[in-house]
Design a protein around this motif. Sequence first.
Motif, mmCIF file in Angstrom:
data_model
loop_
_atom_site.group_PDB
_atom_site.id
_atom_site.type_symbol
_atom_site.label_atom_id
_atom_site.label_comp_id
_atom_site.label_asym_id
_atom_site.label_seq_id
_atom_site.Cartn_x
_atom_site.Cartn_y
_atom_site.Cartn_z
ATOM 1 N N GLU A 180 32.554 44.234 39.840
ATOM 2 C CA GLU A 180 33.706 43.737 40.604
ATOM 3 C C GLU A 180 34.606 42.863 39.726
ATOM 4 O O GLU A 180 35.835 42.956 39.791
ATOM 5 N N LYS A 181 33.986 42.060 38.871
ATOM 6 C CA LYS A 181 34.770 41.206 37.966
ATOM 7 C C LYS A 181 35.650 42.060 37.054
ATOM 8 O O LYS A 181 36.838 41.770 36.870
ATOM 9 N N ARG A 230 38.513 43.551 39.062
ATOM 10 C CA ARG A 230 39.578 42.579 39.369
ATOM 11 C C ARG A 230 40.395 42.249 38.123
ATOM 12 O O ARG A 230 41.623 42.085 38.195
ATOM 13 N N ARG A 281 44.332 42.907 37.766
ATOM 14 C CA ARG A 281 45.311 41.856 37.426
ATOM 15 C C ARG A 281 46.123 42.250 36.193
ATOM 16 O O ARG A 281 47.331 41.978 36.125
ATOM 17 N N ILE A 334 39.216 46.802 46.272
ATOM 18 C CA ILE A 334 39.414 45.708 45.301
ATOM 19 C C ILE A 334 40.812 45.785 44.697
ATOM 20 O O ILE A 334 41.513 44.765 44.597
ATOM 21 N N GLU A 382 43.916 42.994 45.116
ATOM 22 C CA GLU A 382 44.577 42.357 43.970
ATOM 23 C C GLU A 382 46.058 42.709 43.885
ATOM 24 O O GLU A 382 46.753 42.275 42.963
#
Length: 319
Positions: free
Chosen positions: A150-151, A154, A158, A184, A188
Amino acid sequence: MPTVQTVQGPVDAQELAVTLVHEHLRFRDEAVAVQWPGRYDEQAELDAALAALGAAKQRGVRSIVDPTAMFGGRDVRFMKRVAEQARMHVIACTGIYSYDFLPHYFLNRDIDAMAEHFVADIEHGIQGTGVKAAFLKCAADAAGVTENVEKIHRAVARASVHTGAPIMAHSMPAIATGPRQVDIFAEEGVPLERVQIAHCGDTDDVDYIEALIQRGVYVGLDRYGLELYLPIDKRNATAAELLRRGHAQRLMISQDFCATIDWFPPEAAEAFQSSGAIRNWSMTLVFDEVLPALREQGVMDDAAFHTVFVENPARWLTA
Ligand SMILES: [Zn+2]
């Protein structure tokens, strides 16, 4: 005219012409390759990449999108050599190909710090070269969308919002990672028409794929030849049904071929062939077997071909 960054510099999007949107010039573990370089034959790797591209070029392919990211041995100097010698466009990415693992370097830095690395590859260049990444790559596989996955998603999102670069996300339909990955990106603020969910063709659940398309993303039917995930007949039936339902503008057809890959010792690679787990996997299978079958079923005329292999990759890369 919008331009697309290739490993040889920016080109007009219309110059990309017939494009394979998911192929690897080389796939290898970069840590192993750095620690034991003698285990790799760079000339053989170069020859294999050139042979694969040469065969694709004979079928009319002009451009290869290569989503080899961190942990796949991304090496833009190698990619540039191949592109120059093959006289084809090769398009590189930035991002991290991990199913969960992250090095301490990124564990102990936040999402925005990770995103800043991707942005630098897009805006300034990769590995100290002027070669700029044209898109972003991340992955979710059997482990699902873990905290680390998930990191990465994201951070990729971004960087996409910051630069406008599109996203390709490796997915695993067998555990339905796609909808969560799309969630996700949406959270974002990524416009979903900039997103491609790869490997959707590993399932023949047309409704699952259609639900993703209805959210606005592209879907990859991009692993032709990898029979272990789904055999070609089922992949073709899925493609045909999606074309019949009017989704040509959302489909990406490719092979996820790796001209060389170090995941298995040679004897295991041979066993995959003889057991039928892999069959005629190449950079031309789509042209040699898939398109003839789809044309025979009346779902792939010249206009649909142009949509899938010319317009879709260019629109995804530039829109
Ligand atoms: Zn791939």
